[in-house]
Structures are given as C-alpha cells and as structure tokens.
Design a protein around this motif. Structure first.
Motif, PDB file in Angstrom:
ATOM      1  N   CYS A   1       0.867  -1.176   0.000  1.00 15.13           N
ATOM      2  CA  CYS A   1       0.000   0.000   0.000  1.00 15.13           C
ATOM      3  C   CYS A   1       0.906   1.229   0.000  1.00 15.13           C
ATOM      4  O   CYS A   1       2.129   1.126   0.090  1.00 15.13           O
ATOM      5  CB  CYS A   1      -0.862   0.034   1.258  1.00 15.13           C
ATOM      6  N   PHE A   2       0.301   2.404  -0.030  1.00 18.36           N
ATOM      7  CA  PHE A   2       1.048   3.650  -0.061  1.00 18.36           C
ATOM      8  C   PHE A   2       2.055   3.716   1.097  1.00 18.36           C
ATOM      9  O   PHE A   2       1.704   3.564   2.260  1.00 18.36           O
ATOM     10  CB  PHE A   2       0.084   4.844   0.050  1.00 18.36           C
ATOM     11  N   GLY A   3       3.298   3.957   0.729  1.00 15.78           N
ATOM     12  CA  GLY A   3       4.327   4.226   1.732  1.00 15.78           C
ATOM     13  C   GLY A   3       4.808   3.033   2.521  1.00 15.78           C
ATOM     14  O   GLY A   3       5.639   3.184   3.413  1.00 15.78           O
ATOM     15  N   CYS A   4       4.302   1.850   2.221  1.00 18.41           N
ATOM     16  CA  CYS A   4       4.594   0.695   3.076  1.00 18.41           C
ATOM     17  C   CYS A   4       5.866  -0.020   2.665  1.00 18.41           C
ATOM     18  O   CYS A   4       6.030  -0.404   1.513  1.00 18.41           O
ATOM     19  CB  CYS A   4       3.426  -0.279   3.052  1.00 18.41           C
ATOM     20  N   THR A   5       6.755  -0.221   3.634  1.00 18.87           N
ATOM     21  CA  THR A   5       8.003  -0.932   3.346  1.00 18.87           C
ATOM     22  C   THR A   5       7.912  -2.412   3.753  1.00 18.87           C
ATOM     23  O   THR A   5       8.912  -3.104   3.768  1.00 18.87           O
ATOM     24  CB  THR A   5       9.189  -0.252   4.045  1.00 18.87           C
ATOM     25  N   ILE A   6       6.694  -2.867   4.096  1.00 18.73           N
ATOM     26  CA  ILE A   6       6.503  -4.291   4.402  1.00 18.73           C
ATOM     27  C   ILE A   6       6.026  -5.023   3.136  1.00 18.73           C
ATOM     28  O   ILE A   6       6.629  -5.984   2.704  1.00 18.73           O
ATOM     29  CB  ILE A   6       5.470  -4.506   5.534  1.00 18.73           C
ATOM     30  N   ALA A   7       4.938  -4.548   2.567  1.00 21.46           N
ATOM     31  CA  ALA A   7       4.378  -5.092   1.315  1.00 21.46           C
ATOM     32  C   ALA A   7       3.812  -6.495   1.487  1.00 21.46           C
ATOM     33  O   ALA A   7       4.293  -7.454   0.887  1.00 21.46           O
ATOM     34  CB  ALA A   7       5.399  -5.055   0.176  1.00 21.46           C
ATOM     35  N   CYS A   8       2.757  -6.616   2.293  1.00 17.91           N
ATOM     36  CA  CYS A   8       2.151  -7.926   2.545  1.00 17.91           C
ATOM     37  C   CYS A   8       1.057  -8.258   1.536  1.00 17.91           C
ATOM     38  O   CYS A   8       0.555  -9.374   1.514  1.00 17.91           O
ATOM     39  CB  CYS A   8       1.582  -7.985   3.958  1.00 17.91           C
ATOM     40  N   GLY A   9       0.648  -7.290   0.702  1.00 16.04           N
ATOM     41  CA  GLY A   9      -0.492  -7.506  -0.202  1.00 16.04           C
ATOM     42  C   GLY A   9      -0.238  -8.644  -1.175  1.00 16.04           C
ATOM     43  O   GLY A   9       0.887  -8.877  -1.609  1.00 16.04           O
ATOM     44  N   ARG A  10      -1.310  -9.356  -1.514  1.00 18.92           N
ATOM     45  CA  ARG A  10      -1.198 -10.500  -2.438  1.00 18.92           C
ATOM     46  C   ARG A  10      -1.779 -10.129  -3.806  1.00 18.92           C
ATOM     47  O   ARG A  10      -2.871  -9.586  -3.880  1.00 18.92           O
ATOM     48  CB  ARG A  10      -1.983 -11.703  -1.919  1.00 18.92           C
ATOM     49  N   ILE A  11      -1.051 -10.423  -4.850  1.00 19.07           N
ATOM     50  CA  ILE A  11      -1.569 -10.251  -6.204  1.00 19.07           C
ATOM     51  C   ILE A  11      -1.587 -11.632  -6.847  1.00 19.07           C
ATOM     52  O   ILE A  11      -0.544 -12.266  -7.002  1.00 19.07           O
ATOM     53  CB  ILE A  11      -0.702  -9.263  -7.018  1.00 19.07           C
ATOM     54  N   SER A  12      -2.779 -12.087  -7.201  1.00 22.71           N
ATOM     55  CA  SER A  12      -2.978 -13.483  -7.571  1.00 22.71           C
ATOM     56  C   SER A  12      -3.755 -13.643  -8.872  1.00 22.71           C
ATOM     57  O   SER A  12      -4.422 -12.710  -9.332  1.00 22.71           O
ATOM     58  CB  SER A  12      -3.782 -14.193  -6.468  1.00 22.71           C
ATOM     59  N   THR A  13      -3.684 -14.847  -9.412  1.00 27.50           N
ATOM     60  CA  THR A  13      -4.559 -15.227 -10.522  1.00 27.50           C
ATOM     61  C   THR A  13      -5.310 -16.511 -10.161  1.00 27.50           C
ATOM     62  O   THR A  13      -4.896 -17.250  -9.269  1.00 27.50           O
ATOM     63  CB  THR A  13      -3.784 -15.517 -11.829  1.00 27.50           C
TER      64      THR A  13
END
Lengths: 157, 616
Positions: free
Chosen positions: B296-308
């Motif tokens: 997400c904005f500004g986040c240095t963790i980056a836990c978001g999932r991008i999947s198919t």
C-alpha cells in the motif's frame, strides 16, 4: 565514475516511497503528483514498474529548448532545468520521446529528474533495491551476473 | 504541523460541500483518524440513530502521518454507526486514496444527510462537488465504477473509493473499496454509504503534505522505524513472502483454527489454501496462485497478495473475465471462505475473494454467514428448495453461487445479506451465529486463545481481531510469549493491546507495523510531525480515552454488559477435537478483572473517576 539510476521492476512493490522522496527533495512537500519518478501499476499483469529520465547523452529536451534552459551537469551527467531561464513553453515535453519531462502548473516551469546533484533521493528511499544508483557504464552488470550463473552448469570433465 | 487543519463537510440532503477548520483541540486529545473521527461522530450524532437513516453520518478520516514518508503512512478510516452491529463502526483501509485526500488538502471528509438521487463526490484540491451517479455508475460494481470515473474525468491518476451493488441493495456488511482491492471492510460501513445514495468518492490532489514540524527529527525517526521493519523476521520475510496467510498453517496446527462454523478447531484442508499453497505451481498453466506481493502507499513491508485464478477452474472457465491478476487471499478471507465453511479449493476462494473486492463485500462476515447457512442446511432447518441447490459444508460450488447471488441481491442471496445474527434468528437458532454484537468472529479460535476470546467479547465494533490482537503474544510471542490457554494476565495484556491499537489506528499507520514496532517506535514519528506534546504517557492515555469514548457511545446506543459475551459454543460446548479438546472461553474469570482494570463498574460502565481521569 559517472553513475546512473538503475531500475529493476521485479523488485518494486508499488509503495511510492521513491515518489515521495523525489517530491520532498525537489518541492519540500510529500506529493506524488510532483515527483519526477513515477511508478506504474499494471494491475492485471501483477507488475509495478518505476520509470524516470535516463539522462540521454544526446538529450532531445536539451536540444529542443528554445531558451537554453536545460543544461548538462558534467559532474553527474544529468540534464537539469534552470528554473530562472525556463519559460514554461513545454517544447521539451514534446521533444522527449519518453515522456519524462513534464510541466508543473504550480511553478510554470518544466520538471525532470536531475539526479539530486549526485545523490538521488529515490534510490535512497527505495526499500527493496528496485531503484539503485550505480556505475553508468555497467547498469547491466547484475543482469549479466544472473545469466552468467546459468551458463556453464555442466559437470566438469 | 503535518495537518492541513481542514475538514470537508458534505451535506447530501442540501447538496453542499463546505470547508471548515478542523477542531485542533480534539486533534490534541484524540490524535487523528479513528480517535478524531469518533470524537466528531459522538459529538454530532445521537447514539440511538438508525444506522441507515439520513441522520447517521459517515466520516472518511486520515491520520497525521497519512501521506508522509513514514512507513505504511497511507491509512484512512471510515467511521459511522454500523448497520450490522448497531455499534460504533471504524473500518481502516490502505491503498492510495488516504494519502490522496491529504494531497488534495483535506484531513477528513464528513458526509451527512441523504441525496435525493444517487451521486458521487469529486474532489480536486479545494474544489469539491457532488455529481450525478444515475445512468452512470449506480448499479455498477466497484471495479466498473473506478474505471468509468477515471475515464469520464480523463484522469488515470485519480484515486477512487466506492461501494458496489450489495451496498445499494442493503446487504448489511457491504465494504467501501478503494484502489480496486483495498477495503474498509467491516461492520457494513459501505451499506451506510449506499443508504445515503453516495456511490463513490474520487480524489485528485496536487498540493501535498508539508508542514512537518521538525523535518530532521522526522526523517531520523522514520528511517529508524523502517530499519526496525527491515530487520524483523515477520515484517521483512514472513509478511512479504506469505502475506498474513503466513498464519494459516500455524493456527491450524495448534488447533486454533475455527472450522465449519466453529464446530471444529482444525481444518484438514488448511494446507491446500495456505500461504505456502499460494506459491505452489499448478498443473494447468505452470503458474502459482501468487504472482507477486504489493505494498500500500508508503509501506516498506508489502504484505499484499496479487494473484490469478487457474484458467481451467470452474469459476472462470466459461466467464471470460477474472483471468488477470488482482487482490489475492489474505488470511482472514482465506479462513472465512475456506475453514469456516470447510472449502479447500484455493481457486474457488480466490474467485470469491475477487468478487468481494469487485462488489464490496466483507469476506469475513460473508464466509461466517455461509458457515451458519451450511450448518442449518445439514441440520435440515434450511431446505434445498429454499436455497435452490445443495449446501453442505465443503461445497465450493455452493459457496461460489451464494457469493454471486449475494452480490447481485438475488434469491437466497438476500437472506445471506442479513449476516449470521439475523439469519440464524430468522430460522430459530440464534445460538449458531458465531458473532458478538452482531459481527462475526475472524480466524482465531477464541476458546483456544483466551485473550482473543476476551477480545471478541469486548471489542467496541463487535467480533473482531483488529481491536486487540493478543494473537501476537499468544501465538507469535510478540512482544513476549503467553500461554494461549491461560487466563492469567490476559485482561492486562488485552487492555494494553486495545489501547495501543487505538493509538496506531489514529496515526495514519498500519497496525501490521506492530509485529515489529511498539509505541516507542511510533512516538518519535508523531512528535516530529505534529505540534504539541506527544509523549508515550500521553499516547497511552489517548488510546485509553478513545477506547472509553467508543464504549460510552455503545452504552448510549443500548448495549449493556450482557452483550459482552460469546456464543454457547465458546462458553459451554467447548472445543470438540484436536489438541485443545475441551477448551472453553473463561469469560467468567477474565471479564470481572477486565472491567476492573478498565475502571468500569460491574455493569461495564466507566466510573465517574475513570471518566475524569481520561478527560471524558
């Protein structure tokens, strides 16, 4: 040694720390719309890609400027906009094949990456190493190393 | 001051958008975001208000660090009275729109009244206007809405949050979705937005966030914080690689994964829908479910999932759409669409997760409600004729059909849209709703983790893990390890987590930072950004003040100590199998201690002394 920004999109998470670092360095505010570097989200492909000026040796923007407001910084190789000379005519934004010179309506001048005088804030802020500042003659070195590792993998005679 | 000190007040009944100065006295007492908007809300709205009436208000609010370079500093919250619960609702979201609101020069948007016809709010810096949504985006999904608005305004850099069809049709747990797959998901905040005929908010800001009080100290503390996140195993390795799904196998193995409407506490199919499974290459196209992680904005963790989704899977095979990448499964969604209903089909889960994002539905409440439906179906209380098809635990096709029907507001989907509390009451089995104050529990067994049991029973927004995440201590040992089954010190632990979380939720930062950060990591960032005193002592007091402010609102809304409870399945039946067989939630031991620690009387009401101490 001349250095250059090196972008590795595979490492980019889309956090926009680079855009904020850029806007703060240049405008004194956190504001992605005032950033010289932009991260593009190709959502359906699952890719985030940072993009900015690559500092062409024969820079279209520099040659197109009718008032000589874009100059070479010999120390960094950056093509920089002289704000007190720029008249905001935007001819350079047309000349640039890559779209990396853009108009800033708040100042009435164009803005582009100036490599922050040799210490680019975007590269410092990037948490994943997607943006680095490396030897300009060898931006391909990491990719070469990666591929080199894949060759000559047969057992030795 | 990192604040703009500007609030946009939108009156939908009158059709007006008016700028007003932010109440800085309240900002000093409640910090921002969750705390500040709740203060505005309780001052302006009668606690007895019908959540879906024009008299309810809905507030979109940022924190002082939203839109700055502080790691994760992109959060915003939606505060209102929740239609699912009848309690104070505060749902928090990341993505990019929170920062964009600040870039446009606003700290908060207060929406009141109800529009005669559907509208959307368009904000471009100081210019704010209501535009017609009818014959344009009304009736469309969130994904269609964002695309149509950006196209109409010819602005691909605009940020949009909107509600989908479920909110328009009155599904009680509709979410507000921003940036395609980030959501203020819980308590039905989207339903409130829909009830006001407000379809979307589209924002473009070119002003930015400036005015950080002490820039040098700000960058020092922000960089120090980023270093801590980069050196912590959870925030630098676990979350980027597996997302919150890092928890699926861990919770399941310890027998703390509620399964099939909490009938079981271990799910035999958990490994098939886990974070690890998302990395496994499938046979059809050689790709893994997970394409990449995203921040997400500004986040240095980056836990978001991008999947198919597997292109050969039944959910997408004949549809054409849904073949590209989009927001993938995080732990709560995977659990609710998986364990809670016994489905172990990762592609069916990913598809339903896409639908929840596409149309704005809270997957936790939705999944937990399907869990109740399936239990009632297996008991013979709900018939096949009524639903239209078979609906046993573990049936992926039934899950998918019910999701599509709920999004479209068709047939039995209308009943699913009521949530589990109303649904089980309708069928004469209220004991089968796995909820507190009307909101369904998430992915941690409150009988296995005593702290979480207490957290569910005392959460101010109903069943929820994000109001006091004692999982951190009971499972992960953060900041120290406690025995999950022990009730000892759990009231103390929970109170500390609840108060600290109320602070984090008021800063503009993400609560996931607290896997690595404590308030001492956050405090200097606030102190450098804002004017005034922001000592640790003050922050702790602010957190406790926010908690009690929310509590008092709920008491005025009609909740009593009797509502601080859990279903019989937690208190009497207990866990039936697995390593923690026989465990019940010992609210009888923990609750009196908790009330005492909070400075509340035996009825759960803050005493005069407590209120005075907190300045309430």
């Amino acid at each position: 040694m001349l250095k250059s920004l090196n972008i590795d999109p595979e490492k980019c998470t889309g956090c926009l720390q680079c855009e904020m670092a850029c806007s703060y360095e240049n405008e004194g505010v956190f504001n992605t719309s005032k950033s010289r570097i932009k991260v593009f989200d190709f959502h359906h492909e699952g890719r985030q890609v940072p993009y900015t000026c690559t500092q062409c040796a024969e820079a279209w923007c520099l040659h197109a400027c009718p008032v000589d407001a874009i100059k070479l910084n010999a120390g960094t190789g950056a093509k920089i906009v002289l704000d007190d000379v720029c008249v905001g005519c935007k001819v350079c934004t047309i000349a640039c094949p890559f779209g990396t010179v853009n108009y800033n309506h708040d100042t009435g001048k164009v803005m582009k990456c100036d490599l922050c005088g040799g210490d680019p804030a975007c590269a410092t802020a990037c948490p994943t190493g997607a943006i680095t500042y490396v030897n300009a003659d060898w931006t391909g070195l990491d990719k070469m190393r990666k591929w080199a590792a894949k060759t000559d993998t047969q057992p030795r005679a | 001051m990192a604040w703009h000190r500007k609030v946009l007040r939108v009156n939908l009944t009158k059709g007006t958008c008016v700028a007003e100065p932010m109440n800085m006295e309240w900002a000093d007492q409640y910090l921002g975001q969750r705390g500040l908007a709740t203060k505005y809300f309780v001052e302006e709205v009668d606690a007895k208000v019908d959540p879906l009436s024009p008299e309810n208000k809905i507030m979109f609010v940022t924190g002082p660090l939203t839109g700055t370079m502080a790691s994760t500093g992109g959060r915003y919250s939606v505060v209102t009275k929740g239609p699912l619960t009848g309690a104070i609702a505060c749902s928090n979201s990341g993505g990019y729109i929170g920062a964009e609101m600040r870039f446009a020069g606003w700290d908060m948007v207060i929406v009141e009244g109800k529009a005669a016809k559907p509208v959307y709010l368009h904000i471009e810096n100081e210019k704010a206007q209501l535009l017609p949504a009818e014959d344009f985006i009304w009736g469309k999904t969130v994904w269609e809405t964002e695309k149509l608005i950006k196209t109409k305004h010819q602005d691909p850099q605009m940020r949009v949050c909107s509600v989908g069809r479920p909110a328009e049709k009155g599904v009680l747990y509709a979410a507000v979705v921003n940036d395609l797959h980030r959501a203020a998901g819980r308590s039905g905040v989207g339903t409130v937005m829909g009830s006001k005929n407000l379809k979307a908010i589209a924002i473009r800001g070119t002003k930015g966030v400036g005015g950080v009080v002490k820039p040098k100290e700000f960058f020092e503390s922000v960089n120090a914080g980023k270093k801590v996140l980069a050196e912590n195993a959870v925030t630098s390795q676990g979350l980027p690689k597996y997302g919150t799904q890092v928890l699926m196998n861990i919770l399941n193995e310890m027998g703390a994964s509620p399964t099939r409407n909490h009938k079981d506490s271990q799910f035999e199919g958990a490994h098939k829908i886990s974070g690890e499974a998302m990395h496994e290459k499938r046979a059809s196209d050689g790709k893994a479910n997970l394409t990449t992680n995203q921040a997400c904005f500004g986040c240095t963790i980056a836990c978001g999932r991008i999947s198919t989704i597997d292109p050969t899977h039944f959910t997408v095979k004949d549809k054409g759409g849904y073949l590209g990448n989009s927001g993938g499964l995080e732990y709560e969604a995977a659990w609710a669409l998986g364990n809670a209903i016994g489905v172990d089909d990762i592609d069916a889960l990913t598809y339903v997760n896409f639908l929840c994002n596409e149309d704005g539905l809270d997957p936790i409440t939705f999944g937990a409600t399907i869990g109740a439906v399936m239990e009632l179906y297996e008991m013979g209380v709900i018939s096949k004729e009524e639903i239209g098809f078979e609906c046993k635990f573990g049936d992926a096709k039934a899950l998918v059909k019910l999701a599509e029907m709920t999004c479209q507001g068709e047939g039995f989907g209308k009943i699913v849209g009521l949530g589990s509390k109303r649904l089980t009451e309708k069928y004469g089995h209220p004991e089968l709703s796995m909820s507190c104050k009307g909101q369904e529990f998430p992915a941690y067994d409150g009988r296995a983790l005593q702290g979480m049991g207490l957290a569910y029973a005392t959460s101010n927004r109903g069943g929820c893990h994000l109001r006091g995440y004692t999982v951190a201590s009971e499972v992960l040992g953060i900041p120290f390890k406690t025995d999950p089954q022990s009730t000892e010190e759990k009231p103390e632990l929970l109170k500390a987590f609840q108060d600290a979380t109320a602070v984090v939720d008021s800063t503009g930062l993400c609560v996931f930072t607290t896997f690595a950060w404590g308030l001492p990591d956050i405090q200097p960032q606030i102190q450098a950004a804002c004017e005034g005193d922001w000592s640790l002592e003050k922050l702790n007091l602010v957190g406790e003040r926010i908690w009690n402010l929310e509590r008092e609102f709920n008491l005025r809304a009609g909740f009593t100590a009797k509502d601080d409870t859990l279903p019989n399945r937690f208190l009497v039946e207990g866990i039936k199998n697995g390593p923690l067989k026989g465990a019940v939630t010992r609210l009888d031991i923990m609750m009196p201690k908790y009330y005492e620690l909070r400075g509340w009387d035996a009825e759960g009401v803050p005493t005069a002394e407590t209120k005075q101490r907190l300045g309430l």
